[in-house]
Design a protein around this motif. Sequence first.
Motif, short mmCIF file in Angstrom:
data_model
loop_
_atom_site.label_atom_id
_atom_site.label_comp_id
_atom_site.label_asym_id
_atom_site.label_seq_id
_atom_site.Cartn_x
_atom_site.Cartn_y
_atom_site.Cartn_z
N SER A 110 -3.10 -3.68 2.86
CA SER A 110 -3.78 -2.79 3.83
C SER A 110 -4.73 -1.79 3.18
O SER A 110 -5.56 -1.21 3.87
CB SER A 110 -2.73 -2.01 4.63
OG SER A 110 -1.85 -2.89 5.30
N GLN A 145 1.03 -6.62 -4.72
CA GLN A 145 0.56 -7.40 -3.56
C GLN A 145 -0.02 -6.55 -2.44
O GLN A 145 -0.07 -7.00 -1.30
CB GLN A 145 1.73 -8.18 -2.96
CG GLN A 145 2.40 -9.19 -3.85
CD GLN A 145 3.47 -9.99 -3.10
OE1 GLN A 145 3.76 -9.73 -1.94
NE2 GLN A 145 4.04 -10.97 -3.77
N TYR A 190 -1.02 3.91 8.10
CA TYR A 190 -1.05 4.33 6.70
C TYR A 190 -1.69 5.70 6.52
O TYR A 190 -1.37 6.43 5.58
CB TYR A 190 -1.72 3.28 5.82
CG TYR A 190 -0.70 2.33 5.21
CD1 TYR A 190 0.44 2.82 4.59
CD2 TYR A 190 -0.87 0.96 5.24
CE1 TYR A 190 1.39 1.98 4.04
CE2 TYR A 190 0.07 0.10 4.68
CZ TYR A 190 1.19 0.62 4.08
OH TYR A 190 2.14 -0.21 3.52
N THR A 235 0.83 -1.20 0.00
CA THR A 235 0.00 0.00 0.00
C THR A 235 0.87 1.26 0.00
O THR A 235 0.56 2.24 -0.68
CB THR A 235 -0.91 -0.03 1.24
OG1 THR A 235 -1.70 -1.22 1.18
CG2 THR A 235 -1.82 1.18 1.30
N1 PLP Z 1 3.47 -8.58 0.44
C1 PLP Z 1 4.13 -9.09 1.50
C2 PLP Z 1 5.15 -10.14 1.28
C3 PLP Z 1 3.85 -8.61 2.80
O1 PLP Z 1 4.51 -9.12 3.85
C4 PLP Z 1 2.86 -7.60 2.96
C5 PLP Z 1 2.54 -7.05 4.29
O2 PLP Z 1 3.24 -7.16 5.25
C6 PLP Z 1 2.18 -7.12 1.83
C7 PLP Z 1 2.52 -7.62 0.58
C8 PLP Z 1 1.09 -6.08 1.92
O3 PLP Z 1 1.58 -4.86 2.26
P1 PLP Z 1 0.66 -3.67 2.77
O4 PLP Z 1 -0.14 -4.16 3.92
O5 PLP Z 1 1.67 -2.66 3.16
O6 PLP Z 1 -0.19 -3.25 1.65
#
Ligand code: PLP
Length: 381
Positions: free
Chosen positions: A250, A247, A258, A231
């Motif tokens: 959040s 990927q 955030y 994110t």
């Molecule tokens: N990809 C991986 C390998 C992660 O460990 C995470 C979150 O820790 C994410 C994607 C998602 O990230 P975010 O929650 O910052 O969007």
Amino acid sequence: MSDDIRLHAHLVGRQGSRADLNTPVLILDVEALDRNIAALAALTASHGVGLRPHAKTHKSVDIAKRQLDAGALGVCCAKIGEAEVLAEGGIAGILITSPVAAPRAIERLAALAARADGLMAVVDHPAVAERIDAMLGAERATLDVVIDIDPGIARTGVASADAAVDLARAIAALPRLRYRGVQYYCGSQQHIEDHAERRAAIVERTDYLNSVIAALADAGFAPDIVTGSGTGTHRIDLALGVFTELQAGSYVFMDKQYLDCDLTGDGDAPFETALGVDARVVSANHSGLVTIDAGFKALSTDGGVALVRRGAPESAFFAFMGDEHSALIAPDIGRTLAPGDPVTLTVPHCDPTVNLYDHYHVVSGDTLVAIWPVSARGRAR
Ligand code: PLP
Ligand code: MN
């Protein structure tokens, strides 16, 4: 029968009132959720990039289905236990983003590969790749894998371009593993609050990623899939154009951590706060402080403090008091709020907070419209 289950039964074909819920309770605003899902789906599509959102955030079959309906390629899962639950719920295209290394977990991975549609997993060590391949043999299954590349935090992933090439060769020599590409998740950069600083850090890290991809391509292992991002860096990564799929996780909820980050570079918030915890004042015997019924067991404590979103002054200072309670501190707050009064909190960090609850109480405004299970709650292995 618990109050919530009784309410659930009562909700079949009817709707309920958010105000009737016992607290603390995890609240999900379904319209904000759907707008967040649609916003990132549209943004990634407009860049010709895929989206495989991380389901470690929500652990929910219902939310994963909404993401797939909006065009996601599948979802990411952190652990085999999470993947089993979501696959059982009908979710295809799961990528397990942490190395699966425990012997029993490898057995379950091979068994899941035989029955789950489009399953993928990361690997970061040739010995583990061999063990997975052997176990797939017992299941007569095959598995698509991507090589996890360490972005410099020494958490998981191969630690050099040479190690990536060696692992790609090892995978190519194994009959039941199919090399598909690489994963690169810059976890340490996601929450850099200043946009320019975050961008500079990601540009530097992307140079390294490109050097690993070039080494793989030179050795005949050009990746079809380059998966990663979160994110915090999704816009920067889309502009840099290296990932074939994102990927982010959040973004569906947005938490205080955030909200503190400038995600666009111009201060605009691309996503809305869809998740909250409804709590209640349980004691108000001091003029400058009230006690609410949400403490360590209702909110994760690794991401700082919660924010008051509704029911008390937004300037009220939040302080954890213990397992069951927190304080809201503001001049005269104990004279304006009374025991039983509701407050809505923005959670400090969404993923570990969700894992504290069995259910999402899904609302449209102040109407309770559904109760969804946190399907993979506690599936940490
Ligand atoms: N990809 C991986 C390998 C992660 O460990 C995470 C979150 O820790 C994410 C994607 C998602 O990230 P975010 O929650 O910052 O969007
Ligand atoms: Mn997180």
